[in-house]
Design a protein around this motif. Structure first.
Motif, mmCIF file in Angstrom:
data_model
loop_
_atom_site.group_PDB
_atom_site.id
_atom_site.type_symbol
_atom_site.label_atom_id
_atom_site.label_comp_id
_atom_site.label_asym_id
_atom_site.label_seq_id
_atom_site.Cartn_x
_atom_site.Cartn_y
_atom_site.Cartn_z
ATOM 1 N N SER A 46 39.056 31.303 51.842
ATOM 2 C CA SER A 46 39.263 32.352 50.847
ATOM 3 C C SER A 46 40.762 32.565 50.736
ATOM 4 C CB SER A 46 38.567 33.650 51.265
ATOM 5 O OG SER A 46 38.736 34.640 50.280
ATOM 6 N N PRO A 47 41.399 32.024 49.697
ATOM 7 C CA PRO A 47 42.847 32.173 49.570
ATOM 8 C C PRO A 47 43.225 33.601 49.203
ATOM 9 C CG PRO A 47 41.945 31.061 47.644
ATOM 10 C CD PRO A 47 40.821 31.202 48.626
ATOM 11 N N PRO A 48 44.492 33.964 49.370
ATOM 12 C CA PRO A 48 44.925 35.302 48.940
ATOM 13 C C PRO A 48 44.619 35.519 47.462
ATOM 14 C CG PRO A 48 46.642 34.212 50.233
ATOM 15 C CD PRO A 48 45.605 33.177 49.962
ATOM 16 N N TYR A 49 44.216 36.733 47.130
ATOM 17 C CA TYR A 49 43.936 37.070 45.741
ATOM 18 C C TYR A 49 45.255 37.422 45.040
ATOM 19 C CZ TYR A 49 39.132 37.553 47.496
ATOM 20 O OH TYR A 49 37.910 37.331 48.085
ATOM 21 N N TRP A 50 45.305 37.190 43.749
ATOM 22 C CA TRP A 50 46.565 37.366 43.024
ATOM 23 C C TRP A 50 46.908 38.851 42.849
ATOM 24 C CZ3 TRP A 50 47.574 38.215 37.368
ATOM 25 C CH2 TRP A 50 48.934 38.076 37.067
ATOM 26 N N GLY A 51 48.142 39.195 43.245
ATOM 27 C CA GLY A 51 48.662 40.527 43.001
ATOM 28 C C GLY A 51 47.969 41.642 43.749
ATOM 29 N N LEU A 52 47.275 41.320 44.826
ATOM 30 C CA LEU A 52 46.496 42.341 45.524
ATOM 31 C C LEU A 52 47.173 42.820 46.796
ATOM 32 C CD1 LEU A 52 43.900 44.016 45.722
ATOM 33 C CD2 LEU A 52 42.878 42.109 46.986
ATOM 34 N N GLY A 89 32.532 14.832 51.837
ATOM 35 C CA GLY A 89 32.929 16.180 52.227
ATOM 36 C C GLY A 89 32.747 17.216 51.139
ATOM 37 N N THR A 90 32.772 18.481 51.565
ATOM 38 C CA THR A 90 32.498 19.620 50.691
ATOM 39 C C THR A 90 33.529 20.714 50.909
ATOM 40 O OG1 THR A 90 30.124 19.168 50.799
ATOM 41 C CG2 THR A 90 30.759 21.356 50.065
ATOM 42 N N LEU A 91 33.878 21.395 49.823
ATOM 43 C CA LEU A 91 34.733 22.578 49.870
ATOM 44 C C LEU A 91 33.939 23.783 49.382
ATOM 45 C CD1 LEU A 91 37.389 24.281 49.851
ATOM 46 C CD2 LEU A 91 37.805 23.360 47.538
ATOM 47 N N TRP A 92 33.910 24.828 50.195
ATOM 48 C CA TRP A 92 33.326 26.111 49.820
ATOM 49 C C TRP A 92 34.479 27.088 49.612
ATOM 50 C CZ3 TRP A 92 27.966 26.508 49.391
ATOM 51 C CH2 TRP A 92 27.234 25.459 49.959
ATOM 52 N N LEU A 93 34.564 27.668 48.429
ATOM 53 C CA LEU A 93 35.733 28.467 48.051
ATOM 54 C C LEU A 93 35.309 29.850 47.565
ATOM 55 C CD1 LEU A 93 38.726 28.844 47.302
ATOM 56 C CD2 LEU A 93 38.247 27.680 45.140
ATOM 57 N N ASN A 94 35.771 30.860 48.263
ATOM 58 C CA ASN A 94 35.553 32.257 47.854
ATOM 59 C C ASN A 94 36.834 32.786 47.230
ATOM 60 O OD1 ASN A 94 36.003 35.289 49.528
ATOM 61 N ND2 ASN A 94 34.598 35.100 47.806
ATOM 62 N N ILE A 95 36.722 33.363 46.047
ATOM 63 C CA ILE A 95 37.900 33.931 45.392
ATOM 64 C C ILE A 95 37.482 35.176 44.627
ATOM 65 C CG2 ILE A 95 37.633 32.396 43.400
ATOM 66 C CD1 ILE A 95 41.028 33.481 44.821
ATOM 67 N N GLY A 96 38.266 36.225 44.762
ATOM 68 C CA GLY A 96 37.958 37.482 44.097
ATOM 69 C C GLY A 96 38.653 37.606 42.760
ATOM 70 N N ASP A 97 38.288 38.635 42.016
ATOM 71 C CA ASP A 97 38.832 38.861 40.680
ATOM 72 C C ASP A 97 39.588 40.181 40.650
ATOM 73 O OD1 ASP A 97 39.315 38.222 38.036
ATOM 74 O OD2 ASP A 97 37.218 37.898 37.532
ATOM 75 N N GLY A 98 40.087 40.535 39.498
ATOM 76 C CA GLY A 98 40.793 41.796 39.322
ATOM 77 C C GLY A 98 40.905 42.114 37.846
ATOM 78 N N PHE A 99 41.607 43.174 37.565
ATOM 79 C CA PHE A 99 41.792 43.625 36.190
ATOM 80 C C PHE A 99 43.278 43.675 35.865
ATOM 81 C CE2 PHE A 99 37.687 45.146 37.503
ATOM 82 C CZ PHE A 99 36.888 45.020 36.375
ATOM 83 N N THR A 100 43.586 43.563 34.582
ATOM 84 C CA THR A 100 44.987 43.664 34.177
ATOM 85 C C THR A 100 45.492 45.078 34.463
ATOM 86 O OG1 THR A 100 44.454 44.336 31.914
ATOM 87 C CG2 THR A 100 44.645 41.977 32.342
ATOM 88 N N LYS A 131 43.159 46.499 30.700
ATOM 89 C CA LYS A 131 41.808 46.730 31.220
ATOM 90 C C LYS A 131 40.920 45.491 31.164
ATOM 91 C CE LYS A 131 40.072 50.903 30.709
ATOM 92 N NZ LYS A 131 39.559 52.175 30.137
ATOM 93 N N ASP A 132 41.450 44.341 30.733
ATOM 94 C CA ASP A 132 40.666 43.104 30.745
ATOM 95 C C ASP A 132 40.377 42.667 32.182
ATOM 96 O OD1 ASP A 132 39.943 42.248 28.222
ATOM 97 O OD2 ASP A 132 41.756 41.074 27.882
ATOM 98 N N LEU A 133 39.172 42.129 32.394
ATOM 99 C CA LEU A 133 38.884 41.409 33.632
ATOM 100 C C LEU A 133 39.645 40.089 33.591
ATOM 101 C CD1 LEU A 133 37.067 41.324 36.228
ATOM 102 C CD2 LEU A 133 35.393 40.092 34.844
ATOM 103 N N LEU A 134 40.342 39.755 34.680
ATOM 104 C CA LEU A 134 41.197 38.567 34.678
ATOM 105 C C LEU A 134 40.403 37.268 34.589
ATOM 106 C CD1 LEU A 134 43.700 39.700 37.451
ATOM 107 C CD2 LEU A 134 44.216 39.458 35.010
ATOM 108 N N GLY A 135 39.253 37.199 35.247
ATOM 109 C CA GLY A 135 38.466 35.967 35.240
ATOM 110 C C GLY A 135 39.033 34.882 36.127
ATOM 111 N N ILE A 136 39.761 35.259 37.169
ATOM 112 C CA ILE A 136 40.431 34.275 38.028
ATOM 113 C C ILE A 136 39.465 33.295 38.692
ATOM 114 C CG2 ILE A 136 41.644 34.080 40.249
ATOM 115 C CD1 ILE A 136 43.505 36.274 39.296
ATOM 116 N N PRO A 137 38.303 33.743 39.222
ATOM 117 C CA PRO A 137 37.433 32.764 39.876
ATOM 118 C C PRO A 137 37.069 31.591 38.973
ATOM 119 C CG PRO A 137 36.727 34.972 40.437
ATOM 120 C CD PRO A 137 37.772 35.114 39.372
#
Length: 294
Positions: A46-52, A89-100, A131-137
């Motif tokens: 789970s990489p660092p989330y952007w701007g959090l 091999g396999t990569l499992w990736l957790n990434i969160g979202d945010g809002f503008t 107020k948009d959802l970023l949609g980063i994932p």
């Protein structure tokens, strides 16, 4: 007179070998570039989330000025993960979202978790509105798909004990995404190892909504993986004795789960304080720590 040309030999950094569970303290991209190709069976991270969150380390990922810069840096990291994975091999990736932020240049203090707060917030990305959802994932998932990964499935991590939000104009968010990527069309997936209980009490193939409660690690002041989110990924995509990689190791949850399931692990973590947390959490006798210069 013509300018004198300096000629010097530039040595390639030595490869980083490992035969036992190892934590590499250093920058994820720099370390991954020195790991042997096709040496890892499964990656979970789970990489660092952007701007959090500001982790207080130079060159950290997550504080880029723009969202495309953030996405591009992660694509570069996961390109190296692709290289070090075995063909199955396999990569499992957790990434969160945010809002503008609506171009609000500050973030309100987080009284419940001060580590989550930062003094600044990124500007609203081009093409998005306040107020948009970023949609980063999904932006990251599609960027990795374009870079050669097989995007096999998205998993909804439902958090039954999600933290409440103060918003009144949308539903509270209580989920994150977990993506399953593979290096090749054919890959290891042990469906029997991760079957789940059905409503009738029998066993069925695991479905794509996972109800996993968040569970903080007592020694950390930041968000950590719940072990029960990690365990199915490790069991499905590796065998006993295989290496499991987490390029953003944090306090070492992936290592702890890998260790408990008879796997070995390779962790990469840039923050020395988190390396020390992981060292205390894991069996020091079985873990090698290597500090890697950039």
């Amino acid at each position: 007179m013509p300018q004198e040309v300096e000629v010097r030999r530039v040595e390639e950094p030595e490869p980083l070998a490992f035969e036992q569970s190892t934590i590499f303290q250093g920058d994820a991209l720099s370390v991954l570039r020195r790991l042997p190709a096709a040496s890892i069976r499964c990656a979970m991270t789970s990489p660092p989330y952007w701007g959090l969150r500001d982790y207080g380390v130079e060159t950290q990922i997550g504080l880029e000025e723009t969202m495309p810069q953030f996405i591009n840096r992660l694509v570069a990291v996961f390109r190296e993960v692709h290289r070090v994975l075995t063909p199955d091999g396999t990569l499992w990736l957790n990434i969160g979202d945010g809002f503008t932020s609506g171009n609000r240049g500050y973030r309100a203090a987080d009284k419940k978790n001060p580590a989550r707060a930062m003094g600044v917030r990124p500007d609203t990305p081009d093409g998005l509105k306040p107020k948009d959802l970023l949609g980063i994932p999904w932006r990251l998932a599609f960027a990795l798909q374009d870079d050669g990964w097989y995007l096999r499935t998205d998993i909804v991590w439902n958090k039954p004990n999600a933290m409440p939000e103060s918003v009144k104009d949308r539903p509270n968010r209580s989920h994150e995404f977990l993506f399953m990527f593979t290096k090749s069309e054919k890959y290891l997936y042990n469906a029997e190892a991760v079957k789940e209980r059905s409503e009738t009490g029998g066993l069925r193939n695991r479905r794509s909504v996972w109800n996993v409660r968040t569970r903080p690690y007592a020694g950390a002041h930041f968000a950590t993986f719940p072990p029960e989110l990690v365990r199915p990924c490790v069991l499905a995509s590796s065998g006993r004795g295989d290496f499991v990689l987490d390029p953003f190791f944090g306090s070492g949850t992936v290592g702890e789960v890998a260790q408990s399931e008879g796997r070995r692990y390779v962790g990469v973590e840039i923050n020395p304080a988190y390396v020390e947390l992981a060292r205390k959490r894991l069996n020091a006798a079985e873990t090698r720590i290597v500090r890697v210069a950039a």
